[in-house]
Enzyme design. Structure first.
Site, PDB file in Angstrom:
ATOM      1  N   ARG A 106     -10.042   3.387   8.383  1.00 17.84           N
ATOM      2  CA  ARG A 106      -9.770   1.986   8.715  1.00 17.84           C
ATOM      3  C   ARG A 106     -10.845   1.395   9.610  1.00 17.84           C
ATOM      4  O   ARG A 106     -10.785   0.195   9.918  1.00 17.84           O
ATOM      5  CB  ARG A 106      -8.426   1.897   9.459  1.00 17.84           C
ATOM      6  CG  ARG A 106      -7.243   1.560   8.565  1.00 17.84           C
ATOM      7  CD  ARG A 106      -5.999   1.652   9.421  1.00 17.84           C
ATOM      8  NE  ARG A 106      -4.956   0.783   8.986  1.00 17.84           N
ATOM      9  CZ  ARG A 106      -3.750   1.219   8.595  1.00 17.84           C
ATOM     10  NH1 ARG A 106      -3.470   2.499   8.571  1.00 17.84           N
ATOM     11  NH2 ARG A 106      -2.822   0.364   8.229  1.00 17.84           N
ATOM     12  N   ARG A 154      10.263  -6.838   4.929  1.00 13.98           N
ATOM     13  CA  ARG A 154      10.315  -5.423   5.322  1.00 13.98           C
ATOM     14  C   ARG A 154      10.925  -5.280   6.725  1.00 13.98           C
ATOM     15  O   ARG A 154      11.636  -4.318   7.007  1.00 13.98           O
ATOM     16  CB  ARG A 154       8.910  -4.812   5.296  1.00 13.98           C
ATOM     17  CG  ARG A 154       8.931  -3.313   5.517  1.00 13.98           C
ATOM     18  CD  ARG A 154       7.564  -2.702   5.313  1.00 13.98           C
ATOM     19  NE  ARG A 154       6.660  -2.971   6.410  1.00 13.98           N
ATOM     20  CZ  ARG A 154       5.379  -2.634   6.416  1.00 13.98           C
ATOM     21  NH1 ARG A 154       4.835  -2.056   5.368  1.00 13.98           N
ATOM     22  NH2 ARG A 154       4.626  -2.898   7.463  1.00 13.98           N
ATOM     23  N   LYS A 191       0.808  -1.216   0.000  1.00 13.71           N
ATOM     24  CA  LYS A 191       0.000   0.000   0.000  1.00 13.71           C
ATOM     25  C   LYS A 191       0.850   1.279   0.000  1.00 13.71           C
ATOM     26  O   LYS A 191       0.623   2.182  -0.799  1.00 13.71           O
ATOM     27  CB  LYS A 191      -0.894  -0.056   1.233  1.00 13.71           C
ATOM     28  CG  LYS A 191      -1.978   0.957   1.332  1.00 13.71           C
ATOM     29  CD  LYS A 191      -2.956   0.553   2.456  1.00 13.71           C
ATOM     30  CE  LYS A 191      -2.290   0.298   3.800  1.00 13.71           C
ATOM     31  NZ  LYS A 191      -1.774   1.511   4.447  1.00 13.71           N
ATOM     32  N   ARG A 206      10.882  -1.699  11.075  1.00  9.22           N
ATOM     33  CA  ARG A 206       9.767  -0.970  11.682  1.00  9.22           C
ATOM     34  C   ARG A 206       9.375  -1.612  13.004  1.00  9.22           C
ATOM     35  O   ARG A 206       9.370  -2.826  13.132  1.00  9.22           O
ATOM     36  CB  ARG A 206       8.572  -0.995  10.721  1.00  9.22           C
ATOM     37  CG  ARG A 206       8.267   0.359  10.136  1.00  9.22           C
ATOM     38  CD  ARG A 206       7.211   0.251   9.090  1.00  9.22           C
ATOM     39  NE  ARG A 206       5.895  -0.089   9.639  1.00  9.22           N
ATOM     40  CZ  ARG A 206       4.761   0.101   8.969  1.00  9.22           C
ATOM     41  NH1 ARG A 206       4.783   0.612   7.769  1.00  9.22           N
ATOM     42  NH2 ARG A 206       3.599  -0.234   9.510  1.00  9.22           N
ATOM     43  N   ARG A 221      -1.849  -7.321  13.587  1.00  8.80           N
ATOM     44  CA  ARG A 221      -2.270  -6.326  12.592  1.00  8.80           C
ATOM     45  C   ARG A 221      -3.127  -6.954  11.489  1.00  8.80           C
ATOM     46  O   ARG A 221      -4.068  -6.352  11.010  1.00  8.80           O
ATOM     47  CB  ARG A 221      -1.047  -5.621  11.996  1.00  8.80           C
ATOM     48  CG  ARG A 221      -0.495  -4.576  12.966  1.00  8.80           C
ATOM     49  CD  ARG A 221       0.895  -4.124  12.611  1.00  8.80           C
ATOM     50  NE  ARG A 221       0.992  -3.626  11.275  1.00  8.80           N
ATOM     51  CZ  ARG A 221       2.029  -3.848  10.465  1.00  8.80           C
ATOM     52  NH1 ARG A 221       3.043  -4.593  10.865  1.00  8.80           N
ATOM     53  NH2 ARG A 221       2.055  -3.326   9.279  1.00  8.80           N
TER      54      ARG A 221
HETATM   55  P1  AMP Z   1       0.426   1.904   8.242  1.00  8.44           P
HETATM   56  O1  AMP Z   1       1.717   2.589   7.962  1.00  8.44           O
HETATM   57  O2  AMP Z   1      -0.710   2.450   7.383  1.00  8.44           O
HETATM   58  O3  AMP Z   1       0.526   0.416   8.181  1.00  8.44           O
HETATM   59  O4  AMP Z   1       0.038   2.264   9.747  1.00  8.44           O
HETATM   60  C1  AMP Z   1       0.866   1.904  10.829  1.00  8.44           C
HETATM   61  C2  AMP Z   1       0.101   1.944  12.140  1.00  8.44           C
HETATM   62  O5  AMP Z   1      -0.365   3.288  12.390  1.00  8.44           O
HETATM   63  C3  AMP Z   1      -1.173   1.094  12.197  1.00  8.44           C
HETATM   64  O6  AMP Z   1      -0.901  -0.254  12.495  1.00  8.44           O
HETATM   65  C4  AMP Z   1      -1.942   1.805  13.310  1.00  8.44           C
HETATM   66  O7  AMP Z   1      -1.419   1.505  14.584  1.00  8.44           O
HETATM   67  C5  AMP Z   1      -1.644   3.252  13.023  1.00  8.44           C
HETATM   68  N1  AMP Z   1      -2.639   3.806  12.076  1.00  8.44           N
HETATM   69  C6  AMP Z   1      -2.424   4.228  10.801  1.00  8.44           C
HETATM   70  N2  AMP Z   1      -3.556   4.653  10.226  1.00  8.44           N
HETATM   71  C7  AMP Z   1      -4.536   4.494  11.162  1.00  8.44           C
HETATM   72  C8  AMP Z   1      -5.932   4.727  11.175  1.00  8.44           C
HETATM   73  N3  AMP Z   1      -6.588   5.190  10.098  1.00  8.44           N
HETATM   74  N4  AMP Z   1      -6.608   4.463  12.322  1.00  8.44           N
HETATM   75  C9  AMP Z   1      -5.976   4.006  13.419  1.00  8.44           C
HETATM   76  N5  AMP Z   1      -4.672   3.736  13.456  1.00  8.44           N
HETATM   77  C10 AMP Z   1      -3.954   3.971  12.346  1.00  8.44           C
END
Ligand code: AMP
Length: 187
Positions: free
Chosen positions: A88, A127, A13, A133, A144
């Site tokens: 989300r 990754r 993504k 990360r 997740r």
């Molecule tokens: P990502 O980089 O999109 O995978 O996001 C990493 C982490 O950030 C997620 O696992 C959540 O803990 C938090 N996060 C990102 N976007 C959201 C969202 N829309 N709502 C809640 N938590 C989020």
């Protein structure tokens, strides 16, 4: 062009969002990246978000929604944007509708990048080695995936009902998937 990009952890993504935003000439707004930047800068928001991110849980809706409302009100998002990783949850879907109707606009496309579980797990483990990360550990990856299935997957039905959803196969080279995404938004 106002686009929402969804996809399970490991679907590619972030990489694809960056490329697509550049092609559409709109800002790439990634909630995950904004949270990570805040964690790195040790802001109040970062301290709050960190505990959830480390556990593979979602940051609470109130915190995330306020952050996105602020970001979408910025000038560069006025004529379009690519939202990566938001909404989300169903509550975030409602909030995004509210924000956009307040701005007199609406979403044009919702795209979900799909992939089978084995490919997702393989990419995340890779990754973890490359980027290190904090949320790419075995236990957190599993959490997740579960959180995505329970809280985010149901959003696809909502957007399908509205005629906005396109699912794009995320298996293939970066270029192949990117081409499919462009075709999906041009459709
Ligand atoms: P990502 O980089 O999109 O995978 O996001 C990493 C982490 O950030 C997620 O696992 C959540 O803990 C938090 N996060 C990102 N976007 C959201 C969202 N829309 N709502 C809640 N938590 C989020």
């Amino acid at each position: 062009m106002r686009v929402v990009l969804m996809g399970p952890p490991g679907a590619g993504k972030g990489t694809q969002a960056e490329i697509l935003a550049e092609q559409l000439e709109v800002p790439h707004i990634s909630t995950g990246e904004i949270f990570r930047a805040n964690v790195a800068a040790a802001t109040e928001l970062g301290r709050e978000a960190r505990k959830y991110m480390e556990a593979g849980e979602y940051v609470p809706d109130e915190v995330t929604n306020a952050m996105v409302a602020g970001r979408l009100a910025e000038d560069d998002a006025a004529s379009g944007f690519l939202l990566d990783g938001y909404p989300r949850t169903l509550a975030q879907v409602d909030e995004l509708d509210r924000i956009l109707s307040g701005l007199g606009t609406a979403i044009d496309h919702v795209i979900e990048i799909t992939a089978d579980v084995h490919s997702l797990a393989a990419r995340l483990h890779n990754r973890a080695k490359v980027e290190g990360r904090m949320d790419d550990t075995e236990k957190v990856i599993k959490r997740r995936m579960d959180v995505y299935r329970k809280q985010t997957e149901p959003l696809t039905a909502v957007y399908r009902e509205r005629g906005l959803l396109t699912q794009v196969d995320g298996i293939g080279s970066v270029e192949e998937v990117s081409k499919r995404l462009v075709e999906a938004v041009e459709d």
